[in-house]
Scaffold this motif. Sequence first.
Motif, PDB file in Angstrom:
ATOM      1  N   LEU A  48      57.942  29.951  37.292  1.00 23.06           N
ATOM      2  CA  LEU A  48      58.833  29.400  38.321  1.00 23.06           C
ATOM      3  C   LEU A  48      58.123  29.216  39.664  1.00 23.06           C
ATOM      4  N   ARG A  49      56.881  29.679  39.772  1.00 28.72           N
ATOM      5  CA  ARG A  49      56.146  29.489  41.032  1.00 28.72           C
ATOM      6  C   ARG A  49      54.874  28.680  40.792  1.00 28.72           C
ATOM      7  N   ASP A  50      53.862  29.256  40.149  1.00 30.26           N
ATOM      8  CA  ASP A  50      52.634  28.480  39.912  1.00 30.26           C
ATOM      9  C   ASP A  50      52.929  27.352  38.916  1.00 30.26           C
ATOM     10  N   GLY A  51      53.765  27.654  37.912  1.00 27.20           N
ATOM     11  CA  GLY A  51      54.116  26.630  36.921  1.00 27.20           C
ATOM     12  C   GLY A  51      54.807  25.455  37.572  1.00 27.20           C
ATOM     13  N   SER A  63      58.659  37.353  45.119  1.00 26.14           N
ATOM     14  CA  SER A  63      58.414  36.104  45.858  1.00 26.14           C
ATOM     15  C   SER A  63      56.986  36.119  46.373  1.00 26.14           C
ATOM     16  N   LEU A  64      56.357  34.955  46.326  1.00 25.81           N
ATOM     17  CA  LEU A  64      55.022  34.812  46.903  1.00 25.81           C
ATOM     18  C   LEU A  64      55.162  34.677  48.420  1.00 25.81           C
ATOM     19  N   ALA A  65      54.137  35.094  49.156  1.00 23.53           N
ATOM     20  CA  ALA A  65      54.130  34.953  50.614  1.00 23.53           C
ATOM     21  C   ALA A  65      52.685  34.903  51.096  1.00 23.53           C
ATOM     22  N   ILE A  96      57.136  41.881  46.741  1.00 27.27           N
ATOM     23  CA  ILE A  96      56.536  40.831  47.580  1.00 27.27           C
ATOM     24  C   ILE A  96      55.069  40.719  47.180  1.00 27.27           C
ATOM     25  N   HIS A  97      54.661  39.480  46.931  1.00 24.22           N
ATOM     26  CA  HIS A  97      53.289  39.197  46.500  1.00 24.22           C
ATOM     27  C   HIS A  97      52.624  38.413  47.626  1.00 24.22           C
ATOM     28  N   THR A  98      51.773  39.085  48.378  1.00 23.51           N
ATOM     29  CA  THR A  98      51.151  38.402  49.513  1.00 23.51           C
ATOM     30  C   THR A  98      49.676  38.122  49.219  1.00 23.51           C
ATOM     31  N   PHE A  99      49.192  37.015  49.755  1.00 28.39           N
ATOM     32  CA  PHE A  99      47.802  36.647  49.433  1.00 28.39           C
ATOM     33  C   PHE A  99      47.094  36.017  50.620  1.00 28.39           C
ATOM     34  N   ILE A 100      45.759  36.148  50.584  1.00 27.14           N
ATOM     35  CA  ILE A 100      44.907  35.433  51.543  1.00 27.14           C
ATOM     36  C   ILE A 100      43.570  35.188  50.844  1.00 27.14           C
ATOM     37  N   PHE A 147      49.001  42.550  46.336  1.00 26.28           N
ATOM     38  CA  PHE A 147      48.073  41.787  47.185  1.00 26.28           C
ATOM     39  C   PHE A 147      47.122  40.980  46.293  1.00 26.28           C
ATOM     40  N   SER A 148      46.959  39.684  46.632  1.00 26.61           N
ATOM     41  CA  SER A 148      46.016  38.822  45.909  1.00 26.61           C
ATOM     42  C   SER A 148      44.923  38.339  46.825  1.00 26.61           C
ATOM     43  N   ALA A 149      43.700  38.370  46.316  1.00 26.33           N
ATOM     44  CA  ALA A 149      42.558  37.818  47.052  1.00 26.33           C
ATOM     45  C   ALA A 149      42.306  36.427  46.468  1.00 26.33           C
ATOM     46  N   GLU A 150      42.839  35.416  47.123  1.00 26.48           N
ATOM     47  CA  GLU A 150      42.738  34.059  46.556  1.00 26.48           C
ATOM     48  C   GLU A 150      41.264  33.670  46.388  1.00 26.48           C
ATOM     49  N   ASP A 151      40.970  33.014  45.287  1.00 27.83           N
ATOM     50  CA  ASP A 151      39.603  32.591  44.943  1.00 27.83           C
ATOM     51  C   ASP A 151      38.674  33.799  44.778  1.00 27.83           C
ATOM     52  N   ILE A 197      46.887  45.111  42.669  1.00 25.88           N
ATOM     53  CA  ILE A 197      45.788  44.317  43.228  1.00 25.88           C
ATOM     54  C   ILE A 197      45.487  43.199  42.242  1.00 25.88           C
ATOM     55  N   ASN A 198      45.699  41.969  42.703  1.00 25.11           N
ATOM     56  CA  ASN A 198      45.511  40.823  41.824  1.00 25.11           C
ATOM     57  C   ASN A 198      44.211  40.100  42.167  1.00 25.11           C
ATOM     58  N   VAL A 199      43.492  39.733  41.111  1.00 24.26           N
ATOM     59  CA  VAL A 199      42.160  39.129  41.280  1.00 24.26           C
ATOM     60  C   VAL A 199      42.204  37.722  40.667  1.00 24.26           C
ATOM     61  N   PRO A 200      42.610  36.712  41.451  1.00 27.49           N
ATOM     62  CA  PRO A 200      42.800  35.395  40.847  1.00 27.49           C
ATOM     63  C   PRO A 200      41.521  34.577  40.688  1.00 27.49           C
ATOM     64  N   ASP A 201      41.467  33.888  39.552  1.00 30.99           N
ATOM     65  CA  ASP A 201      40.430  32.868  39.367  1.00 30.99           C
ATOM     66  C   ASP A 201      41.127  31.543  39.717  1.00 30.99           C
ATOM     67  N   THR A 202      41.270  31.331  41.014  1.00 32.09           N
ATOM     68  CA  THR A 202      42.098  30.244  41.536  1.00 32.09           C
ATOM     69  C   THR A 202      41.658  28.863  41.044  1.00 32.09           C
ATOM     70  N   VAL A 203      40.347  28.683  40.881  1.00 31.34           N
ATOM     71  CA  VAL A 203      39.854  27.346  40.524  1.00 31.34           C
ATOM     72  C   VAL A 203      39.367  27.263  39.073  1.00 31.34           C
ATOM     73  N   ALA A 209      45.105  40.266  36.580  1.00 30.39           N
ATOM     74  CA  ALA A 209      44.313  39.028  36.460  1.00 30.39           C
ATOM     75  C   ALA A 209      45.240  37.822  36.573  1.00 30.39           C
ATOM     76  N   HIS A 210      44.734  36.759  37.193  1.00 33.41           N
ATOM     77  CA  HIS A 210      45.526  35.527  37.369  1.00 33.41           C
ATOM     78  C   HIS A 210      44.534  34.378  37.184  1.00 33.41           C
ATOM     79  N   CYS A 211      44.542  33.766  35.991  1.00 39.17           N
ATOM     80  CA  CYS A 211      43.471  32.808  35.687  1.00 39.17           C
ATOM     81  C   CYS A 211      43.991  31.394  35.506  1.00 39.17           C
ATOM     82  N   HIS A 212      43.251  30.453  36.052  1.00 43.96           N
ATOM     83  CA  HIS A 212      43.573  29.027  35.870  1.00 43.96           C
ATOM     84  C   HIS A 212      42.661  28.441  34.793  1.00 43.96           C
ATOM     85  N   ASN A 213      43.103  27.285  34.271  1.00 53.32           N
ATOM     86  CA  ASN A 213      42.532  26.804  33.015  1.00 53.32           C
ATOM     87  C   ASN A 213      41.602  25.599  33.154  1.00 53.32           C
TER      88      ASN A 213
HETATM   89  O1  KIV Z   1      45.720  30.747  41.919  1.00 59.07           O
HETATM   90  C1  KIV Z   1      45.929  31.505  42.877  1.00 59.07           C
HETATM   91  O2  KIV Z   1      45.020  31.970  43.571  1.00 59.07           O
HETATM   92  C2  KIV Z   1      47.309  31.821  43.182  1.00 59.07           C
HETATM   93  C3  KIV Z   1      47.519  32.925  44.166  1.00 59.07           C
HETATM   94  C4  KIV Z   1      48.529  32.553  45.175  1.00 59.07           C
HETATM   95  C5  KIV Z   1      47.849  34.184  43.433  1.00 59.07           C
HETATM   96  O3  KIV Z   1      48.222  31.266  42.610  1.00 59.07           O
END
Ligand code: KIV
Length: 511
Positions: free
Chosen positions: A12-15, A72-74, A96-100, A138-142, A166-172, A201-205
């Motif tokens: 409902l958010r990234d999707g 909710s993301l923030a 609350i899921h906050t990221f930078i 907390f997410s560390a984007e990228d 602690i979320n470690v996203p593979d944003t790209v 983990a939060h991985c993109h494809n």
């Molecule tokens: O891909 C990403 O880095 C995200 C963050 C906001 C978690 O979606």
Amino acid sequence: MSERLYIFDTTLRDGEQSPGASMTKDEKIRIARQLEKLGVDIIEAGFAAASPGDAEAIHAIAEVVKESTICSLARANERDIRAAGAAIAPAARGRIHTFIATSPIHMEKKLRMHPDQVVEAAVAAVKLAREYTDDVEFSAEDALRSEPAFLCRIFDAVIQAGARTINVPDTVGYAVPYLTTEFFRQLIAGTPGSDKVIWSAHCHNDLGMAVANSLAAVLGGARQVECTINGLGERAGNAALEEIVMSVRTRRDVFDLETRIDTTQIVPSSKLVSGITGYPVQPNKAVVGANAFAHESGIHQDGVLKHRETYEIMSAESVGWTQNKLTLGKLSGRNAFRSRLHELGISPESEEALNNAFARFKELADKKREIFDEDLVALFAGTDNDPAIDRFRLVSLKVVSETGEQPAAHLVIKDFDSEKPIDALGSGPVDATFKAIEAVAASGADLLLYSVNAVTSGTDSQGEVTVRLSRDGHIVNGQGADTDIIVASAKAYLSALNKLCSGTERVNPQL
Ligand code: KIV
Ligand code: ZN
């Protein structure tokens, strides 16, 4: 006892950030209820600061879903955190899921912030979020392109400030599985207080490795995975929930972890998300594709008939594939209809909405002898537009299609309160129908996608049509279902037009 793997669903958010996959509040509630039934631990219901509509939808989901944590993301700023805090307020359990961003390229080129300022903003965001809830992520984007030493520093600081996940996203979508395992091990070993939090983990494809990287992260110590139904998500999508869950379950020898997922709800969830967003599932998609359990070759068929496990590592039933289930017929009453809808997780908003749906069901039962669950779900396709603000409605439609003649459509369309008859020719009956609608609406929208799916088997099946329109950078999906696919097409086109006109479309919040 095996350790727990937490499933965090961000459909409902990234999707929703997939082009055209934006959903109305009611559609989001329907999906959230289904995710709850599926047994998802955390539902990321949206990004409250992105729009008042998003905030409202999160709030509404927090009111009705009680078994899953609502998140909710923030971004790491005061306005976003306060919006997220207000949106999750009614939740039994709210996060609350906050990221930078933490990678050198993002900090320097996008944020234009010094690493010290990034740490300061992250800590302030987590502290403020803790005023609303104890459950702060907390997410560390990228992260996968960030310096491990800097990640350990910022993670240490946010853990001290009160982050619990602690979320470690593979944003790209840049990661490679064996390195991902190592990366997680290094971060967990190098971060003071790492044993007090759940690693995620939060991985993109982008390179087709989102699921592989998520599982690699699990082997490196992650105990939460962020994923979406059908792998829906930005660009090439996110890691697919169904693939992760079934991998962990099927290869218990490797992972030795438990999830709370009721795997028999996987296929119904996949169908619901695909139907609402208009993103079809490719037939050869793992677990939820129509061919995922189909054996074509004679050798395979022979093997499966003799002993299923010769060629199947999991059963179709275990993920919710069932024979089309005959549920209701022409003589079924309103109560049977209401209770079957309830079992399917569909709750019409009011008595009037139930009556309208019941009238559509009776109409369908006149045309189609056997009504299946899939037909009932399709009855609701395209009905989420608000009739009070819908500008266009289909009154009647007639098409003439004859060998050697150009197809012609005659439609009567209600535009606000006035009925407008209109004729048009086209290269096919659908083309003629869309041209007639455009002759009335003059929307100037571009047609990005037209797709038809048979809801059940048999030639009397309803066709479910998805139409994707774009105008001035706004993209909307419309849906319609009918046993007559030209009528379904007209309904889908009008549904999309009504969304364009009412401004219910949502602009990608991260742009
Ligand atoms: O891909 C990403 O880095 C995200 C963050 C906001 C978690 O979606
Ligand atoms: Zn993402």
